[in-house]
Design an enzyme around this catalytic site. Structure first.
Site, PDB file in Angstrom:
ATOM      1  N   SER A 471      54.738  33.889  36.225  1.00 20.01           N
ATOM      2  CA  SER A 471      54.605  32.497  36.634  1.00 20.01           C
ATOM      3  C   SER A 471      53.198  32.182  37.156  1.00 20.01           C
ATOM      4  O   SER A 471      52.250  32.131  36.388  1.00 20.01           O
ATOM      5  CB  SER A 471      55.682  32.168  37.668  1.00 20.01           C
ATOM      6  OG  SER A 471      55.863  30.788  37.793  1.00 20.01           O
ATOM      7  N   ASP A 482      40.643  32.827  29.982  1.00 25.85           N
ATOM      8  CA  ASP A 482      40.173  31.747  29.114  1.00 25.85           C
ATOM      9  C   ASP A 482      38.744  31.313  29.452  1.00 25.85           C
ATOM     10  O   ASP A 482      37.959  30.992  28.557  1.00 25.85           O
ATOM     11  CB  ASP A 482      41.121  30.552  29.205  1.00 25.85           C
ATOM     12  CG  ASP A 482      42.441  30.795  28.496  1.00 25.85           C
ATOM     13  OD1 ASP A 482      42.512  31.741  27.691  1.00 25.85           O
ATOM     14  OD2 ASP A 482      43.404  30.044  28.743  1.00 25.85           O
ATOM     15  N   LYS A 496      57.064  34.295  31.985  1.00 25.20           N
ATOM     16  CA  LYS A 496      57.806  33.171  32.565  1.00 25.20           C
ATOM     17  C   LYS A 496      56.886  31.953  32.568  1.00 25.20           C
ATOM     18  O   LYS A 496      56.094  31.745  33.460  1.00 25.20           O
ATOM     19  CB  LYS A 496      58.262  33.524  33.982  1.00 25.20           C
ATOM     20  CG  LYS A 496      58.849  32.369  34.787  1.00 25.20           C
ATOM     21  CD  LYS A 496      60.176  31.878  34.236  1.00 25.20           C
ATOM     22  CE  LYS A 496      60.885  30.974  35.242  1.00 25.20           C
ATOM     23  NZ  LYS A 496      60.127  29.770  35.599  1.00 25.20           N
TER      24      LYS A 496
END
Length: 700
Positions: A471, A482, A496
């Site tokens: 999460s 990224d 998740k």
């Protein structure tokens, strides 16, 4: 009132248990009370409408979906197909041909009819099991016991069920015999287990039946959506408080076992070092000398009630480790119930020095057990309220003052927490920009972004993750990856990537006086700023550790009906740099290949997968003992070899007197294996820069 959740699924009920008054012993529920009432009809209608309108995965309540609900309900009641007969199932299916229409109208007769038959079949099977206990078993016969299997059909006749139960009881008996229990004690324990099964089924109230059926409905749609009755909602509220008394373990029900889903930072279970995700709780006892009660086959709520107790009191758990094939290696753990406070989950720092591949290089390690934020203090206007980001900023400054050359963020075992903290923590390592995209059930996409100018740390950075990082942890790791801000090292994360909200069903029934409970609803999905979701696949590390090879069906990937991975358009963001890690990965792989610590960790992962994939076991005692001895020997030999390579005398955890300090030191050394390798990877990167990069500096 709705509350957004960004944590791991709580899977029905939580054992972060508060102190409660002793409950009165429940009485058997007459069959005449096991019929749907008007409140449940209203709740079913409301649940269906809410799911159709607001769930992220669009509901199509047609005949095919309704039949899947029926199949899941039957599986929830009878996962091993050892109670219902084929003729029972045929009758249920014939009586539910219009189940889709019945659900729209809130008609629940079929659900209660199935449960009444189930209760009758349980009585029949328990009576048969008790008769089997009075006989003798031949453990020299070469035969096998098959666990739950999709290939196992419904028994056509009672005689076929008798044979399944003969093997089941024999397996239960053998498992305890392998634990060196005397036969009479085994008979007494199993008699109580089977009688307890029937007794608990007789204590199911209409609300319990309704909740079980509604959860079969929601789980057919997606695994993180669930219905919570008023009593379950109360337990959920307890779990969301910042200060809790209990053992600090999230529990779930798996077939007839209560399984530890995860442990909470700062809780007695985590701090003991003896309770791990995947362990099965097979017994619970009170105090230092209370009788151990066998809890196999118990309802999850009943096990939680046994674990609950006041702060300072002792509860003893009998655990079957995840890597063990039978109860032979069950261990007993004593825990002192305690208050779990926010500061116990706080981030902390350490140093890794004297690296063989980078003499003089110092790597700072910041361990973040959870993404926490003291919302109560913040709401009360406190200026210095506690949060992950504030604590990490302070730790960064301290590490930089100590002259570290790089920083490693350790997110292993971090199941998530506050989305706001995942966003602001990312902002410590980037300037301003998007961190995660959130797409709701209506297709609307919102950006969660760091809007605070400035960077707290500009030096070399890595993030260490494992299969339990979920999460909010995945959001942070994905953003760092990224942006090209740092390396992600370890195992693929949990996967998740969905967002849940709590919906009070009473708000949809104007003037209603009855409590209809709440719905935990999946209403959105997280997407990386590069466009891909964190759902299902999780975050793939730039540099994988070898244990990742044995976790193909872990986390979200192992759940039925999980939402698929997908992608949307990337957000508009500017990369901080390009990470080139091929050479670093090769250096790490060469090092890890000859490392005794990683050999041990990889073997552990392999053993876990081996146990998870095991579908049948031998019922011949000598074969079973040999199998368990081999597995246990493989586990211990690799661990002992590693510890001796570090100059540490292995601690015998099964001894009557265990040196707890030595055992704790042993666990800490094992926990450092991956941290030290991740630090070496950072050091390799620094070496490749040939000293041209300045040391890290603090920024406001």
């Amino acid at each position: 009132m709705r509350q957004r959740l960004f944590q791991l699924p709580l899977l029905f009920v939580i054992a972060l248990t508060m102190a409660t008054a002793a409950l009165a012993a429940p009485h058997p529920v007459p069959l005449s009370e096991l019929f749907p009432n008007p409140g449940q009809t209203r709740a079913a209608i409301v649940i269906n409408k809410v799911l159709e309108r607001y769930h992220y995965r669009k509901v199509s309540l047609d005949r095919s979906f309704a039949q899947s609900v029926l199949e899941r309900y039957l599986k929830a009641l009878d996962p091993n197909r050892t109670f219902f007969l084929a003729r029972d199932v045929d009758r249920f299916q014939n009586g539910s041909r219009n189940l889709d229409e019945s659900l729209r109208r809130g008609e629940l007769d079929i659900a209660f009819d199935i449960f009444r038959v189930y209760r009758m079949r349980v009585d029949e099977r328990v009576a048969h099991a008790l008769k089997l206990l009075d006989g003798k078993f031949d453990f020299n016969v070469a035969e096998t016991f098959v666990f739950e299997s999709p290939e196992t059909g419904w028994a056509a006749e009672s005689a076929e069920l008798d044979e399944r139960w003969r093997k089941r009881v024999k397996n239960d008996f053998l498992s305890l015999r392998l634990a060196d229990k005397p036969d009479e004690e085994i008979r007494d324990r199993l008699r109580k287990r089977y009688e307890g099964l029937a007794r608990r089924i007789h204590q199911f109230k209409g609300g319990d039946v309704f909740q079980a059926f509604m959860n079969a409905y929601t789980e057919t749609l997606e695994p993180h959506t669930s219905y919570m009755s008023p009593s379950t909602s109360e337990n959920f509220d307890i779990s969301m408080k910042l200060s809790l008394e209990g053992i600090g373990a999230v529990l779930r029900s798996d077939n007839e076992y209560t399984v530890v889903q995860s442990t909470v930072p700062g809780g007695p279970a985590r701090d003991s070092g003896q309770v791990h995700a995947g362990d099965q709780i097979v017994g619970v006892a009170q105090g230092l000398d209370g009788a151990m009660e066998d809890v196999v086959g118990w309802r999850l709520e009943d096990v939680v009630d046994k674990i609950r107790g006041p702060k300072g009191s002792v509860v003893r758990l009998q655990l079957l480790p995840k890597t063990s094939g039978s109860a032979r290696h069950a261990r007993e753990v004593s825990l002192v119930r305690n208050e779990i406070k926010l500061e116990d989950q706080a981030a902390k720092s350490d140093l890794v020095e004297d690296l063989t591949n980078g003499p003089g290089i110092r790597i700072g390690v910041i361990e973040i057990p959870a993404f926490y934020r003291d919302f109560d203090a913040e709401g009360a206007g406190a200026v210095d309220f506690r949060s992950t980001t504030r604590d990490v900023r302070r730790l960064i400054n301290d590490l930089v003052m100590r002259g570290v050359d790089g920083i490693l963020i350790d997110l292993r075992g971090n199941g998530g927490g506050s989305l706001a903290e995942a966003t602001s923590l990312t902002g410590l390592f980037i300037d301003t920009g998007p961190v995660v995209q959130v797409k709701d059930a209506f297709g609307k996409i919102e950006l969660e972004a760091d809007t605070d100018p400035g960077v707290a740390y500009t030096g070399p950075l890595a993030v260490l993750v494992d299969r339990e990082s979920a999460s909010a942890s995945e959001i942070f790791a994905a953003a760092i990856q990224d942006y090209g801000r740092g390396l992600v090292i370890g195992e693929p994360t949990f996967g998740k990537g969905t967002v849940q909200t709590l919906i009070d069903l009473n708000r949809y029934v104007p003037g209603g006086q009855s409590d209809l409970g709440r719905l935990r609803l999946t209403m959105a999905e997280f997407f990386r700023i590069s466009g891909g979701s964190t759902q299902l696949r999780g975050v793939e590390p730039d540099i994988r550790f070898p244990s990742a090879e044995y976790m193909t069906e872990h986390g979200e990937r192992s759940l039925d009906n999980a939402l698929p991975w997908t992608r949307i358009d990337p957000a508009n963001f500017k990369k901080a740099g390009e990470m080139r890690f091929d050479a670093l990965a090769r250096l790490s792989a060469d090092r890890v290949a000859g490392d005794q610590g990683f050999k041990m960790l990889t073997e552990r992962s392999r053993l876990v997968r081996e146990v998870e994939e095991q579908k049948r076991v031998s019922l011949r005692e000598r074969d079973r003992r040999a199998e368990d001895d081999l597995r246990n020997r493989r586990f211990k030999e690799d661990q002992d070899h590693f510890l001796r390579s570090r100059g540490i005398a292995p601690v015998d955890e099964d001894a009557e007197q265990v040196d707890e300090d030595a055992l704790d030191a042993q666990r800490k050394v094992i926990a450092r294996i991956e941290v030290e390798e991740a630090a070496r990877i950072l050091a390799d990167g620094l070496q490749m820069q040939r000293g041209n990069s300045p040391r890290a500096v603090m920024r406001d």
